[in-house]
Design a protein around this motif. Structure first.
Motif, PDB file in Angstrom:
ATOM      1  N   ASP A   1       0.895  -1.158   0.000  1.00 17.53           N
ATOM      2  CA  ASP A   1       0.000   0.000   0.000  1.00 17.53           C
ATOM      3  C   ASP A   1       0.931   1.205   0.000  1.00 17.53           C
TER       4      ASP A   1
ATOM      5  N   ALA B   1       1.738  -4.661   3.002  1.00 23.20           N
ATOM      6  CA  ALA B   1       0.341  -4.848   3.401  1.00 23.20           C
ATOM      7  C   ALA B   1      -0.044  -6.302   3.150  1.00 23.20           C
TER       8      ALA B   1
ATOM      9  N   GLY C   1      -5.844  -5.597  10.069  1.00 23.82           N
ATOM     10  CA  GLY C   1      -5.847  -4.523  11.049  1.00 23.82           C
ATOM     11  C   GLY C   1      -6.261  -3.172  10.495  1.00 23.82           C
ATOM     12  N   GLY C   2      -6.996  -3.163   9.367  1.00 23.01           N
ATOM     13  CA  GLY C   2      -7.330  -1.877   8.771  1.00 23.01           C
ATOM     14  C   GLY C   2      -8.610  -1.870   7.968  1.00 23.01           C
ATOM     15  N   ASP C   3      -8.557  -1.189   6.842  1.00 22.49           N
ATOM     16  CA  ASP C   3      -9.726  -0.933   6.009  1.00 22.49           C
ATOM     17  C   ASP C   3     -10.223  -2.164   5.263  1.00 22.49           C
TER      18      ASP C   3
END
Length: 117
Positions: free
Chosen positions: A64, A69, A91-93
Motif C-alpha cells: 500500500d 500490506a 488490522g485496517g480498512d
C-alpha cells in the motif's frame, strides 16, 4: 460461471471515483492454480489460495504505497455477470469493489463500458 480470468474493477463505492485508477486501470485476476493479483490506487497484491468457482475467499500480500500490506478478501459472481467483492487489510480498512470481465485491450480499459456518476 467461473471467476478465473482478469476483471476490471469498475467501482469502489467507499472511495472517490478516480481513486481506483490512480496508478493504472484497477483490476483483479484469478488463475486456475488459486493464485492471482490485483491493483487499485497505490495498492498491489498477490493472491493466494483463491481456488475456482463462482465465489471464493483468498489471502493476499503486497504493498500500500511503500508500506507492506496483507489481508484477506472474497469475490462472488452476480446474476448480471459482474463480481462483487472485498479486499480487507489486516488490522485496517475493507475495500468493496465491483468488477466486470475483461475481454479485449483498448487504451488500458479492457472490455468495459463505465457510465459516469
Amino acid at each position: 460461471m467461473s471467476l478465473i480470468g482478469r476483471w476490471r474493477i469498475v467501482a469502489m463505492p467507499d472511495y472517490v471515483e478516480d481513486y481506483r485508477d490512480m496508478m493504472e486501470p484497477a483490476y483483479i485476476e484469478f488463475a486456475v492454480d488459486g493464485s492471482g493479483e490485483f491493483a487499485f490506487a497505490c495498492v498491489t497484491g498477490q493472491i493466494f489460495g483463491a481456488g475456482d468457482g463462482s465465489n471464493l475467499a483468498f489471502s493476499w500480500q503486497g504493498n500500500d504505497e511503500t508500506d507492506e500490506a496483507q489481508g484477506t478478501g472474497w469475490a462472488e459472481i452476480q446474476p448480471d455477470g459482474s463480481i462483487n467483492g472485498q479486499i480487507c487489510f489486516h488490522g485496517g480498512d475493507e475495500a468493496d469493489f465491483v468488477a466486470r470481465k475483461q475481454t479485449s485491450s483498448t487504451d488500458g480499459v479492457i472490455g468495459v463500458s463505465v457510465e459516469p456518476n
